[in-house]
Enzyme design. Structure first.
Site, PDB file in Angstrom:
ATOM      1  N   ASP A 142       0.761  -1.590  -0.336  1.00  0.00           N
ATOM      2  CA  ASP A 142      -0.037  -0.419  -0.352  1.00  0.00           C
ATOM      3  C   ASP A 142       1.125   1.113   0.026  1.00  0.00           C
ATOM      4  OD1 ASP A 142      -2.571  -0.954  -0.137  1.00  0.00           O
ATOM      5  OD2 ASP A 142      -2.177  -1.502   2.007  1.00  0.00           O
ATOM      6  N   LYS A 150       0.298  -7.471  -3.389  1.00  0.00           N
ATOM      7  CA  LYS A 150      -1.068  -7.216  -3.937  1.00  0.00           C
ATOM      8  C   LYS A 150      -1.205  -5.773  -3.995  1.00  0.00           C
ATOM      9  CE  LYS A 150      -4.612  -6.215  -1.015  1.00  0.00           C
ATOM     10  NZ  LYS A 150      -5.225  -4.230  -1.284  1.00  0.00           N
ATOM     11  N   ASP A 182      -5.731  -5.692  -6.617  1.00  0.00           N
ATOM     12  CA  ASP A 182      -7.330  -5.037  -6.532  1.00  0.00           C
ATOM     13  C   ASP A 182      -8.427  -3.507  -6.588  1.00  0.00           C
ATOM     14  OD1 ASP A 182      -9.272  -4.833  -4.307  1.00  0.00           O
ATOM     15  OD2 ASP A 182      -7.285  -4.729  -2.876  1.00  0.00           O
ATOM     16  N   LYS A 199     -10.706  -3.492  -7.524  1.00  0.00           N
ATOM     17  CA  LYS A 199     -12.289  -3.237  -7.393  1.00  0.00           C
ATOM     18  C   LYS A 199     -13.592  -3.320  -7.941  1.00  0.00           C
ATOM     19  CE  LYS A 199     -11.707  -3.422  -2.568  1.00  0.00           C
ATOM     20  NZ  LYS A 199     -10.020  -2.597  -2.141  1.00  0.00           N
ATOM     21  N   PHE A 200     -13.883  -3.686 -10.047  1.00  0.00           N
ATOM     22  CA  PHE A 200     -14.072  -3.016 -10.965  1.00  0.00           C
ATOM     23  C   PHE A 200     -15.946  -3.204 -10.523  1.00  0.00           C
ATOM     24  CE2 PHE A 200     -10.470  -5.093 -13.434  1.00  0.00           C
ATOM     25  CZ  PHE A 200     -10.151  -3.878 -13.479  1.00  0.00           C
ATOM     26  N   HIS A 201     -16.666  -2.098 -10.598  1.00  0.00           N
ATOM     27  CA  HIS A 201     -17.855  -2.393 -10.509  1.00  0.00           C
ATOM     28  C   HIS A 201     -18.876  -1.091 -11.342  1.00  0.00           C
ATOM     29  CE1 HIS A 201     -21.122  -0.772  -7.072  1.00  0.00           C
ATOM     30  NE2 HIS A 201     -21.547  -1.771  -8.585  1.00  0.00           N
ATOM     31  N   ASP A 202     -19.039  -1.256 -12.527  1.00  0.00           N
ATOM     32  CA  ASP A 202     -18.780  -0.884 -13.735  1.00  0.00           C
ATOM     33  C   ASP A 202     -20.177  -1.427 -14.232  1.00  0.00           C
ATOM     34  OD1 ASP A 202     -19.965   1.153 -15.575  1.00  0.00           O
ATOM     35  OD2 ASP A 202     -18.045   2.072 -14.919  1.00  0.00           O
ATOM     36  N   ILE A 203     -21.675  -0.947 -15.147  1.00  0.00           N
ATOM     37  CA  ILE A 203     -22.105  -1.913 -16.642  1.00  0.00           C
ATOM     38  C   ILE A 203     -21.178  -3.016 -16.575  1.00  0.00           C
ATOM     39  CG2 ILE A 203     -23.402  -0.110 -16.345  1.00  0.00           C
ATOM     40  CD1 ILE A 203     -22.542  -0.089 -19.685  1.00  0.00           C
ATOM     41  N   PRO A 204     -22.592  -3.926 -17.083  1.00  0.00           N
ATOM     42  CA  PRO A 204     -21.559  -5.152 -17.452  1.00  0.00           C
ATOM     43  C   PRO A 204     -20.154  -4.905 -18.427  1.00  0.00           C
ATOM     44  CG  PRO A 204     -23.690  -5.770 -16.939  1.00  0.00           C
ATOM     45  CD  PRO A 204     -23.682  -4.738 -17.169  1.00  0.00           C
ATOM     46  N   ASN A 205     -20.824  -4.408 -19.517  1.00  0.00           N
ATOM     47  CA  ASN A 205     -19.558  -4.711 -21.071  1.00  0.00           C
ATOM     48  C   ASN A 205     -18.533  -3.657 -20.850  1.00  0.00           C
ATOM     49  OD1 ASN A 205     -19.647  -4.754 -23.703  1.00  0.00           O
ATOM     50  ND2 ASN A 205     -19.573  -2.477 -23.315  1.00  0.00           N
ATOM     51  N   THR A 262     -15.919  -3.882   4.943  1.00  0.00           N
ATOM     52  CA  THR A 262     -15.494  -4.101   6.333  1.00  0.00           C
ATOM     53  C   THR A 262     -15.917  -2.305   7.303  1.00  0.00           C
ATOM     54  OG1 THR A 262     -13.356  -4.230   6.169  1.00  0.00           O
ATOM     55  CG2 THR A 262     -14.299  -6.292   6.118  1.00  0.00           C
ATOM     56  N   ARG A 293      -3.354 -10.392  12.260  1.00  0.00           N
ATOM     57  CA  ARG A 293      -1.878 -10.407  12.517  1.00  0.00           C
ATOM     58  C   ARG A 293      -1.616 -11.487  13.569  1.00  0.00           C
ATOM     59  NH1 ARG A 293      -2.283  -6.337  10.228  1.00  0.00           N
ATOM     60  NH2 ARG A 293      -3.050  -4.208   9.730  1.00  0.00           N
ATOM     61  N   GLY A 307      -0.503  -7.097   5.533  1.00  0.00           N
ATOM     62  CA  GLY A 307       0.601  -5.700   4.342  1.00  0.00           C
ATOM     63  C   GLY A 307       1.957  -4.869   5.590  1.00  0.00           C
ATOM     64  N   ARG A 308       1.187  -4.233   6.621  1.00  0.00           N
ATOM     65  CA  ARG A 308       2.226  -3.997   7.523  1.00  0.00           C
ATOM     66  C   ARG A 308       2.434  -4.492   8.574  1.00  0.00           C
ATOM     67  NH1 ARG A 308      -2.114   0.833   9.091  1.00  0.00           N
ATOM     68  NH2 ARG A 308      -3.512  -1.400   8.454  1.00  0.00           N
TER      69      ARG A 308
HETATM   70  O1  C5P Z   1      -1.419  -2.995   6.490  1.00  0.00           O
HETATM   71  P1  C5P Z   1      -2.445  -4.050   6.563  1.00  0.00           P
HETATM   72  O2  C5P Z   1      -1.957  -6.103   6.555  1.00  0.00           O
HETATM   73  O3  C5P Z   1      -4.010  -3.688   7.642  1.00  0.00           O
HETATM   74  O4  C5P Z   1      -2.865  -4.467   4.920  1.00  0.00           O
HETATM   75  C1  C5P Z   1      -4.624  -5.434   5.110  1.00  0.00           C
HETATM   76  C2  C5P Z   1      -4.584  -5.121   4.105  1.00  0.00           C
HETATM   77  O5  C5P Z   1      -5.772  -5.201   3.248  1.00  0.00           O
HETATM   78  C3  C5P Z   1      -4.613  -3.134   2.852  1.00  0.00           C
HETATM   79  O6  C5P Z   1      -4.506  -3.950   1.364  1.00  0.00           O
HETATM   80  C4  C5P Z   1      -6.321  -3.062   3.167  1.00  0.00           C
HETATM   81  O7  C5P Z   1      -7.115  -2.285   2.118  1.00  0.00           O
HETATM   82  C5  C5P Z   1      -6.496  -4.243   2.683  1.00  0.00           C
HETATM   83  N1  C5P Z   1      -8.171  -4.913   3.115  1.00  0.00           N
HETATM   84  C6  C5P Z   1      -8.381  -4.885   4.237  1.00  0.00           C
HETATM   85  N2  C5P Z   1      -9.897  -5.232   4.819  1.00  0.00           N
HETATM   86  C7  C5P Z   1     -11.162  -5.197   4.294  1.00  0.00           C
HETATM   87  C8  C5P Z   1     -10.418  -5.433   2.509  1.00  0.00           C
HETATM   88  C9  C5P Z   1      -9.704  -4.997   2.569  1.00  0.00           C
HETATM   89  O8  C5P Z   1      -7.495  -4.261   5.472  1.00  0.00           O
HETATM   90  N3  C5P Z   1     -11.838  -5.907   4.313  1.00  0.00           N
END
Ligand code: C5P
Length: 257
Positions: free
Chosen positions: A20, A42, A81, A83-89, A145, A206, A235-236
């Site tokens: 990220d 990702k 990542d 996250k497409f969201h539009d009309i099907p075409n 979420t 985590r 990620g982190r």
């Molecule tokens: O650094 P961390 O482990 O929190 O990163 C989690 C990754 O997952 C980020 O790219 C975040 O945008 C993504 N993500 C999330 N929760 C979701 C969907 C995606 O943390 N519900």
């Protein structure tokens, strides 16, 4: 037609590292440093909107000339990542375009509806055949979420969120998509509804003792895999570690145990 790889073989194959950042040099360093240590990376909207498809190529595919001496050229598997969201075409066209980058995983919003998801799958099949490549895994986002029951009501969607997640996961499966992104706490309900072959990609992970940061409801890597997660988006805990490859290896060892 070649189908996406079914199940990760080694523990580290389950780890998808969320890179990220909009800083390309940092993304390239992380990608190279984690080659072989994880199942893929990702890249999302933040990176893509800053650097476009060429930037993505530079992160996932270093040429031998670009690779520091003594290191293997990176061929990171890519979860794109967007996250497409539009009309099907339009979504069908977006899927075909994104597949030029050879992603292992692509995603759409399930809220785009059945015609949109079906069009995404058909476009992926078509493009895989015409490019002669493996079709990427197609994954849907159910309910973000960041949304709670009140947000669903405010946007005219039927809650509670936990039920809407399962409703959209079933819809995703019925449209021929491979799985969903879900929180660790949704795994059990979605597995029960969609069965063992439906892929679950789980962020909010985590390792025991790690800082949770802004994530509120986390699970450890071992717990999430034991609950039925196929892939973990982390990620982190990896990107922020002094040695990201070592952090990834420790997480893989925890998954294996
Ligand atoms: O650094 P961390 O482990 O929190 O990163 C989690 C990754 O997952 C980020 O790219 C975040 O945008 C993504 N993500 C999330 N929760 C979701 C969907 C995606 O943390 N519900």
């Amino acid at each position: 037609m070649t189908e996406p790889a079914p199940t990760p073989r080694r523990p580290q194959d389950r780890i998808l590292v969320a890179i990220d950042t909009a800083e390309e040099a940092r993304a390239v360093d992380l990608s190279r440093g984690l080659a072989g240590a994880v199942g893929g990376i990702k890249l999302g909207l933040e990176f893509f909107n800053a650097h476009g498809p060429e930037g993505v190529r530079r992160v996932t595919r270093a040429t031998p000339e670009e690779t520091p001496r003594g290191q293997a050229p990176v061929q990171q598997r890519l979860f794109l990542d967007l996250k497409f969201h539009d009309i099907p075409n339009t979504v069908a066209g977006a899927v075909r375009g994104a597949m030029q980058l050879g992603p292992a995983i692509l995603n759409v919003h399930a809220a785009g509806g059945p015609a949109m998801m079906t069009a995404a799958r058909q476009a992926a099949d078509f493009q895989a055949d015409s490019l002669g490549i493996v079709r990427p895994m197609l994954i849907a986002v159910t309910v973000l979420t960041s949304l709670d029951d009140d947000d669903l009501t405010a946007t005219g969607q039927q809650g509670p969120a936990a039920e809407q997640v399962v409703r959209l996961a079933r819809l995703t499966q019925s449209c021929g998509l491979d799985g969903v992104v879900c929180s660790a706490h949704e795994i059990t309900a979605i597995r029960a509804a969609c069965g063992p072959d439906f892929k679950l990609i789980v962020p909010g992970i985590r390792p025991a003792g790690a800082q949770t940061g802004d994530q509120k409801r986390t699970m450890t890597p071992g717990e999430a895999v034991a609950s039925g997660a196929d892939f973990l988006v982390i990620g982190r805990p990896i990107t922020g570690a002094p040695n990201p490859a070592e952090a990834a290896a420790a997480i893989a060892a925890e998954i294996a145990a």
